[in-house]
Each structure stands twice: as C-alpha cells, then as structure tokens.
Design a protein around this motif. Structure first.
Motif, PDB file in Angstrom:
ATOM      1  N   CYS A  19      45.237 -59.669 -25.403  1.00 43.73           N
ATOM      2  CA  CYS A  19      45.898 -59.299 -24.025  1.00 43.73           C
ATOM      3  C   CYS A  19      46.877 -58.270 -24.550  1.00 43.73           C
ATOM      4  CB  CYS A  19      46.279 -60.647 -23.315  1.00 43.73           C
ATOM      5  SG  CYS A  19      47.880 -61.317 -23.754  1.00 43.73           S
ATOM      6  N   ARG A  20      47.491 -58.069 -25.393  1.00 46.67           N
ATOM      7  CA  ARG A  20      48.778 -57.194 -25.573  1.00 46.67           C
ATOM      8  C   ARG A  20      47.930 -55.615 -25.359  1.00 46.67           C
ATOM      9  NH1 ARG A  20      52.876 -58.085 -26.697  1.00 46.67           N
ATOM     10  NH2 ARG A  20      54.236 -59.386 -27.960  1.00 46.67           N
ATOM     11  N   SER A  21      46.831 -55.371 -25.589  1.00 42.98           N
ATOM     12  CA  SER A  21      46.529 -54.125 -25.425  1.00 42.98           C
ATOM     13  C   SER A  21      44.942 -54.311 -24.567  1.00 42.98           C
ATOM     14  CB  SER A  21      46.368 -53.145 -26.503  1.00 42.98           C
ATOM     15  OG  SER A  21      45.131 -53.402 -27.231  1.00 42.98           O
ATOM     16  N   ALA A  22      44.541 -53.447 -23.522  1.00 39.95           N
ATOM     17  CA  ALA A  22      43.260 -53.560 -23.028  1.00 39.95           C
ATOM     18  C   ALA A  22      42.650 -52.059 -22.740  1.00 39.95           C
ATOM     19  CB  ALA A  22      43.485 -54.236 -21.829  1.00 39.95           C
ATOM     20  N   LEU A  87      31.778 -61.252 -15.782  1.00 38.83           N
ATOM     21  CA  LEU A  87      32.075 -61.282 -17.424  1.00 38.83           C
ATOM     22  C   LEU A  87      32.851 -60.041 -17.647  1.00 38.83           C
ATOM     23  CD1 LEU A  87      31.134 -62.318 -20.354  1.00 38.83           C
ATOM     24  CD2 LEU A  87      29.436 -60.555 -20.438  1.00 38.83           C
ATOM     25  N   TRP A  88      33.779 -60.410 -18.553  1.00 43.52           N
ATOM     26  CA  TRP A  88      34.984 -59.288 -18.880  1.00 43.52           C
ATOM     27  C   TRP A  88      35.496 -59.613 -20.346  1.00 43.52           C
ATOM     28  CZ3 TRP A  88      39.731 -61.244 -20.017  1.00 43.52           C
ATOM     29  CH2 TRP A  88      39.877 -62.607 -19.576  1.00 43.52           C
ATOM     30  N   ALA A  89      36.153 -58.417 -20.458  1.00 45.45           N
ATOM     31  CA  ALA A  89      36.834 -58.246 -21.781  1.00 45.45           C
ATOM     32  C   ALA A  89      37.966 -57.490 -22.063  1.00 45.45           C
ATOM     33  CB  ALA A  89      35.736 -58.055 -23.068  1.00 45.45           C
ATOM     34  N   TYR A  90      39.051 -57.697 -22.746  1.00 39.28           N
ATOM     35  CA  TYR A  90      40.102 -56.781 -22.805  1.00 39.28           C
ATOM     36  C   TYR A  90      39.928 -55.531 -23.570  1.00 39.28           C
ATOM     37  CZ  TYR A  90      43.114 -60.561 -21.258  1.00 39.28           C
ATOM     38  OH  TYR A  90      43.676 -61.482 -20.549  1.00 39.28           O
ATOM     39  N   ASP A  91      39.273 -55.452 -24.787  1.00 47.78           N
ATOM     40  CA  ASP A  91      38.672 -54.481 -25.430  1.00 47.78           C
ATOM     41  C   ASP A  91      37.592 -54.833 -26.225  1.00 47.78           C
ATOM     42  OD1 ASP A  91      39.677 -56.061 -27.354  1.00 47.78           O
ATOM     43  OD2 ASP A  91      41.294 -54.869 -27.924  1.00 47.78           O
ATOM     44  N   LEU A  92      37.399 -53.468 -27.060  1.00 44.61           N
ATOM     45  CA  LEU A  92      36.027 -53.658 -27.851  1.00 44.61           C
ATOM     46  C   LEU A  92      35.857 -54.927 -28.691  1.00 44.61           C
ATOM     47  CD1 LEU A  92      34.976 -49.934 -28.283  1.00 44.61           C
ATOM     48  CD2 LEU A  92      33.906 -51.655 -26.885  1.00 44.61           C
ATOM     49  N   ALA A  93      37.037 -55.326 -29.350  1.00 49.89           N
ATOM     50  CA  ALA A  93      37.297 -56.424 -30.353  1.00 49.89           C
ATOM     51  C   ALA A  93      36.705 -57.738 -29.622  1.00 49.89           C
ATOM     52  CB  ALA A  93      38.437 -56.246 -30.961  1.00 49.89           C
ATOM     53  N   HIS A  94      37.246 -57.942 -28.522  1.00 47.09           N
ATOM     54  CA  HIS A  94      37.242 -59.118 -27.594  1.00 47.09           C
ATOM     55  C   HIS A  94      35.565 -59.104 -27.233  1.00 47.09           C
ATOM     56  CE1 HIS A  94      38.467 -61.400 -23.757  1.00 47.09           C
ATOM     57  NE2 HIS A  94      37.707 -61.925 -24.638  1.00 47.09           N
ATOM     58  N   ARG A 100      29.143 -61.666 -30.627  1.00 38.67           N
ATOM     59  CA  ARG A 100      28.653 -62.428 -31.841  1.00 38.67           C
ATOM     60  C   ARG A 100      28.146 -64.017 -31.271  1.00 38.67           C
ATOM     61  NH1 ARG A 100      32.454 -62.868 -35.450  1.00 38.67           N
ATOM     62  NH2 ARG A 100      33.817 -61.906 -34.341  1.00 38.67           N
ATOM     63  N   PHE A 101      29.344 -64.490 -30.620  1.00 35.38           N
ATOM     64  CA  PHE A 101      29.125 -65.857 -30.048  1.00 35.38           C
ATOM     65  C   PHE A 101      27.542 -66.171 -29.283  1.00 35.38           C
ATOM     66  CE2 PHE A 101      29.682 -68.983 -26.762  1.00 35.38           C
ATOM     67  CZ  PHE A 101      29.823 -70.102 -27.639  1.00 35.38           C
ATOM     68  N   VAL A 102      27.699 -65.174 -28.330  1.00 43.79           N
ATOM     69  CA  VAL A 102      26.333 -65.269 -27.544  1.00 43.79           C
ATOM     70  C   VAL A 102      25.050 -65.032 -28.236  1.00 43.79           C
ATOM     71  CG1 VAL A 102      25.129 -64.399 -25.464  1.00 43.79           C
ATOM     72  CG2 VAL A 102      27.452 -64.811 -25.306  1.00 43.79           C
ATOM     73  N   ALA A 103      24.909 -64.140 -28.942  1.00 43.25           N
ATOM     74  CA  ALA A 103      23.936 -63.654 -29.801  1.00 43.25           C
ATOM     75  C   ALA A 103      23.445 -64.872 -30.919  1.00 43.25           C
ATOM     76  CB  ALA A 103      23.983 -62.457 -30.683  1.00 43.25           C
ATOM     77  N   ALA A 104      24.627 -65.616 -31.333  1.00 43.95           N
ATOM     78  CA  ALA A 104      24.223 -66.566 -32.566  1.00 43.95           C
ATOM     79  C   ALA A 104      23.340 -67.972 -31.701  1.00 43.95           C
ATOM     80  CB  ALA A 104      25.612 -67.169 -32.981  1.00 43.95           C
ATOM     81  N   SER A 105      22.691 -68.430 -32.543  1.00 44.43           N
ATOM     82  CA  SER A 105      21.692 -69.464 -32.187  1.00 44.43           C
ATOM     83  C   SER A 105      22.190 -70.830 -32.833  1.00 44.43           C
ATOM     84  CB  SER A 105      20.179 -69.356 -32.675  1.00 44.43           C
ATOM     85  OG  SER A 105      20.168 -69.192 -34.210  1.00 44.43           O
ATOM     86  N   LEU A 106      23.221 -70.750 -33.845  1.00 48.88           N
ATOM     87  CA  LEU A 106      23.911 -71.601 -34.397  1.00 48.88           C
ATOM     88  C   LEU A 106      25.355 -71.346 -34.422  1.00 48.88           C
ATOM     89  CD1 LEU A 106      23.878 -74.431 -35.781  1.00 48.88           C
ATOM     90  CD2 LEU A 106      23.805 -73.003 -38.201  1.00 48.88           C
ATOM     91  N   MET A 145      28.255 -52.597 -21.023  1.00 48.63           N
ATOM     92  CA  MET A 145      29.791 -52.517 -21.006  1.00 48.63           C
ATOM     93  C   MET A 145      29.966 -51.640 -22.151  1.00 48.63           C
ATOM     94  SD  MET A 145      31.285 -56.139 -19.181  1.00 48.63           S
ATOM     95  CE  MET A 145      31.372 -56.873 -20.785  1.00 48.63           C
ATOM     96  N   ARG A 146      29.483 -52.038 -23.325  1.00 45.61           N
ATOM     97  CA  ARG A 146      29.862 -51.159 -24.579  1.00 45.61           C
ATOM     98  C   ARG A 146      29.509 -49.672 -24.382  1.00 45.61           C
ATOM     99  NH1 ARG A 146      31.333 -51.323 -29.538  1.00 45.61           N
ATOM    100  NH2 ARG A 146      31.627 -53.634 -29.933  1.00 45.61           N
ATOM    101  N   ALA A 147      28.379 -49.506 -23.904  1.00 50.82           N
ATOM    102  CA  ALA A 147      28.079 -48.193 -23.764  1.00 50.82           C
ATOM    103  C   ALA A 147      28.790 -47.452 -22.754  1.00 50.82           C
ATOM    104  CB  ALA A 147      26.384 -48.224 -23.032  1.00 50.82           C
ATOM    105  N   SER A 148      29.456 -48.075 -21.736  1.00 52.28           N
ATOM    106  CA  SER A 148      30.318 -47.407 -20.818  1.00 52.28           C
ATOM    107  C   SER A 148      31.502 -47.113 -21.544  1.00 52.28           C
ATOM    108  CB  SER A 148      30.657 -48.256 -19.742  1.00 52.28           C
ATOM    109  OG  SER A 148      31.686 -49.224 -20.069  1.00 52.28           O
TER     110      SER A 148
END
Length: 152
Positions: A19-22, A87-94, A100-106, A145-148
């Motif tokens: 949250c320090r940068s967005a 769905l939201w995120a602060y930056d590209l790392a977030h 990575r979490f959503v795409a993982a099956s395990l 969102m990444r493409a934007s």
C-alpha cells in the motif's frame, strides 16, 4: 495421466506490504499515475490536529507532480468488476501475486501452528476469487487489468 498441478506457496505478504505505492487515476487528466506514501511524517501546525504522512502523485501523461499532506489517495487504476464482485490491486506486483494464487491448482501455506502471520493477503481474498469454478473469469479480468497498464 493428468499434468502436474501448478503450485503456489503463500509468501506471507499482507496488504500493508503493497500500500505504500500504487497505480492510480491522475486527478488532472484521468490517465495512469503513480501514488507514493513516503515514510516521513510532516509535523502539523499547532491546532491542526494529528500529523499525517506526506503523499505524492506523479503523472507522466500531463506532468502532474503534486505533494499532498494527507492520507487520501486518488482512485486505483487496477480495478475491475466481475459478475461476482470488484477485483483490485495496488500495483503490478500485487496483481501478479493474486494472479499466481488464482492460477494455481495447489495452494500451500505454512501450517497454522507455525509462528508468523496467519491472515495474509491471499488468505483474506474473497471466497469467489478462491473458487476454482471462477478461475477463468478472474484470470481474464486480471489479464485485462494488466493490459491496461502496458498499453498506456
């Protein structure tokens, strides 16, 4: 035989780590801008109340470079609605961590009895984001969102 599952191990990050940068909407031109909260606290004048962190908004499109004394931030750039929720995120790392979490099956995390953070960022995600049946829709939204960001 089925392919090996894609693994995700929870790194133990919290929302405070991001949250320090967005990436935000520029208040002047409504394009993508960078918001940063510095670690310095400006002292307030007597009678003004409590001190607040210094914040900065920088826009490369219109050249806005504004330093503000306050905690308010412009609306986030990385936010999109799905039929299940926002769905939201602060930056590209977030955003990358959520992807990575959503795409993982395990999905793995440290055992509950281990010392450390229990309610991490991925543990606090809404249930509809975690469900496998919503995986394709959430991943499409994240990619959009990444493409934007990369298109600008």
């Amino acid at each position: 035989m089925s392919p090996a599952p894609v693994r995700f191990h929870d790194p133990g990050s919290t929302a405070y780590d991001f949250c320090r940068s967005a990436l935000v909407r520029c208040p002047r031109c409504d394009r993508i801008a960078h918001f940063e909260r510095t670690g310095r606290w400006k002292t307030s004048a007597p009678g003004e109340g409590a001190a607040r962190p210094e914040t900065r908004v920088i826009c490369r499109s219109c050249g806005l470079a504004r330093t503000m004394n306050g905690c308010c931030r412009p609306p986030l750039w990385l936010q999109a609605g799905t039929r299940h929720g926002e769905l939201w995120a602060y930056d590209l790392a977030h955003l990358d961590l959520i992807r990575r979490f959503v795409a993982a099956s395990l999905r793995e995390r440290d055992p509950w009895y281990e010392h450390g953070r229990k309610m991490t960022l991925v543990a606090r995600l809404p249930v509809w984001v975690k469900r496998a049946r919503n995986r394709d829709e959430v991943l499409r939204t994240i990619d959009r969102m990444r493409a934007s960001v990369t298109a600008r």
